[in-house]
Design an enzyme around this catalytic site. Structure first.
Site, short mmCIF file in Angstrom:
data_model
loop_
_atom_site.label_atom_id
_atom_site.label_comp_id
_atom_site.label_asym_id
_atom_site.label_seq_id
_atom_site.Cartn_x
_atom_site.Cartn_y
_atom_site.Cartn_z
N ASP A 54 -3.97 1.23 10.06
CA ASP A 54 -5.01 2.23 9.88
C ASP A 54 -5.67 2.00 11.28
O ASP A 54 -6.19 2.96 12.01
CB ASP A 54 -6.28 1.57 9.01
N CYS B 291 0.84 -1.08 -0.03
CA CYS B 291 -0.16 0.14 0.10
C CYS B 291 0.95 1.14 -0.07
O CYS B 291 2.00 1.00 -0.44
CB CYS B 291 -0.99 0.12 1.18
C1 RUB Z 1 -4.23 2.86 3.48
C2 RUB Z 1 -3.62 1.89 4.20
C3 RUB Z 1 -2.14 2.65 4.72
C4 RUB Z 1 -2.56 3.14 6.27
C5 RUB Z 1 -1.67 3.90 6.78
O1 RUB Z 1 -5.56 2.50 3.15
O2 RUB Z 1 -3.67 0.72 4.54
O3 RUB Z 1 -1.13 1.72 4.87
O4 RUB Z 1 -3.59 4.07 6.22
O5 RUB Z 1 -1.22 5.03 6.13
P1 RUB Z 1 -6.57 3.31 1.91
P2 RUB Z 1 -0.50 6.31 6.63
O6 RUB Z 1 -5.61 3.53 0.88
O7 RUB Z 1 -7.64 2.57 1.86
O8 RUB Z 1 -6.83 4.64 2.71
O9 RUB Z 1 0.65 5.96 6.98
O10 RUB Z 1 -0.22 7.29 5.46
O11 RUB Z 1 -1.28 6.86 7.55
#
Ligand code: RUB
Length: 326
Positions: free
Chosen positions: A202, A133
Site C-alpha cells: 500500500d 491479501c
Molecule cells: C489491500 C492490500 C494490497 C495492496 C496492494 O488492502 O493490502 O496488498 O493494496 O494491492 P485492502 P494492489 O484490501 O484493505 O485495500 O497490488 O492491487 O495495488
C-alpha cells in the site's frame, strides 16, 4: 443560509463511499477510481471561472483523500491529476484534467503489465508462491509467468478479517493456477513447500519498509526463518514521497465489527455492549522492515529495499505538498 463550499459531484461522493466501504479496494484500484472520479468531477463541473473550477477539483480530491489513509497511491493519483491540469479557461482546464486522469489510468495499467513481466523473471517453471491479501501487482507477476508457459502453483492465505484471499484464489483459478487456500495461522506450516512469498504494498517508505495488509510482517518473519525469499510487487505509485522527509505512514484502523459482529460480541461476553471489558483491535496494515524483504519489483525493475529511495528521489523530487492544501 448560503453554502460557499465548492460543489462536489455526486459521482465523486459515491466513489469516496465505495473506497471507504472497501467495495473498491487495493491500492491500485483505489488510485484508478480516484483519478476517474476527478475526471468525472471535471466533466460535470458547472463552474464559470477557473478559480471556481480548481476549487471544486480540490474539494473533490479532499473528499476522496479522506476515505482511507494508508495507500499512498491515492494521494499520488490525486496529485498527478490536480498538479498536472493546466489551462487559462474553464474549458481548457476541464479538457486538461480529463486528459491527465486518462493518462494516469493508462499508465497505471501499463506499469502493472511491465511490472508483471519483471516479476515473472523471478518465477521458475514449477514454483510455488504464497500470497497474502489480494494484490493486483503481485498477481500480475504470476499472470505474466503463466503467459510465458511456466507452471506456477499458489498457496493463498485467506487474510482475515476481510478474506481478500478469496479474491486472489478466484483470480488465480481463472488463470488455471492450482490454488491451496489456507487459514492465516497455517502459513508457517506451509512455508516449507513455498519458493517465494509474493505480496503487494500500500505504501513503501524511503528506508524500504513495506506497508501492506496486516499479517504481512509476521509472514515475512516466518519466511526469513524458513529461508523463503520475500518479494514485494509494487508499482512506483506505491512509493510514499513524504517519508523522504521523515513522515511516517498512517496505519488505518477499521471498524471492530469486521472482526467481531455485535451479535457475536453479545454471545461472547453475555452482556452489555458498552461495558463488557472486551477490546477489539482491527489495524488494517502493518510495516515490514527492509531487512525482511528481498526485493521490490516495480515497473522500473527490481530493487533491494534499501535502495528504493534513489528511485523515489528520481520520480518525485522533493515535492510532497498536497495539491488541495492551498
Ligand atoms: C489491500 C492490500 C494490497 C495492496 C496492494 O488492502 O493490502 O496488498 O493494496 O494491492 P485492502 P494492489 O484490501 O484493505 O485495500 O497490488 O492491487 O495495488
Amino acid at each position: 443560509m448560503s453554502d460557499h463550499r465548492p460543489a462536489v459531484a455526486p459521482v465523486v461522493e459515491e466513489t469516496a463511499e465505495q473506497i471507504a466501504s472497501m467495495e473498491i479496494r487495493g491500492a491500485a484500484a483505489i488510485a484508478d477510481a480516484a483519478a476517474a472520479a476527478l475526471a468525472a468531477q471535471a466533466e460535470r463541473s458547472e463552474a464559470t471561472t477557473p478559480e471556481a473550477f480548481r476549487g471544486e477539483l480540490r474539494a473533490a480530491a479532499k473528499a476522496l483523500y479522506e476515505t482511507r489513509p494508508t495507500a499512498v497511491s491515492l494521494p499520488n493519483a490525486l496529485r498527478y491529476v490536480l498538479v498536472g491540469a493546466e489551462g487559462e479557461t474553464v474549458s481548457e482546464l476541464r479538457a486538461s484534467t480529463v486528459a491527465r486522469a486518462e493518462r494516469f489510468r493508462a499508465d497505471l495499467e501499463d506499469a502493472q503489465e511491465t511490472l508483471g513481466r519483471v516479476g515473472a523473471n523471478r518465477l521458475r517453471d514449477g514454483d510455488v508462491v504464497m500470497t497474502h491479501c489480494h494484490s493486483t501487482d503481485a498477481l500480475a507477476c504470476v499472470k505474466a509467468a503463466v503467459e510465458e508457459g511456466k507452471r506456477i502453483e499458489a498457496i493463498v492465505k485467506e487474510t482475515r478479517p476481510r478474506n481478500q484471499g478469496h479474491i486472489a484464489a478466484r483470480e488465480l483459478r481463472e488463470w488455471d493456477v492450482p490454488v491451496t487456500l489456507i487459514v492465516d495461522n497455517a502459513a508457517h506450516r506451509y512455508l516449507d513447500e513455498v519458493d517465494h512469498v509474493l505480496v503487494g504494498a500500500d505504501s513503501i517508505a524511503a528506508d524500504g519498509s513495506v506497508v501492506n495488509k496486516i499479517g504481512t510482517s509476521g509472514l515475512a518473519v516466518s519466511a526469513r526463518e524458513r529461508g523463503v525469499p520475500i518479494v514485494v510487487a509494487a508499482q512506483t505509485i506505491k512509493l510514499h514521497p513524504d517519508t523522504m522527509t521523515g513522515h511516517t505512514v498512517e496505519i488505518e484502523t477499521r471498524d471492530e465489527a469486521e472482526v467481531l459482529s455485535p451479535a457475536d460480541r453479545r454471545e461472547l461476553t453475555g452482556g452489555d455492549l458498552d461495558d463488557d471489558g472486551l477490546t477489539v483491535e482491527n489495524p488494517a496494515f502493518d510495516v515490514t522492515p527492509p531487512r525482511h524483504v528481498d526485493a521490490i519489483v516495480t515497473e522500473h525493475g527490481q530493487f533491494p529495499p534499501e535502495s528504493i529511495v534513489t528511485l523515489m528521489r528520481e520520480l518525485f523530487g522533493e515535492t510532497t505538498r498536497e495539491p488541495w492544501d492551498r
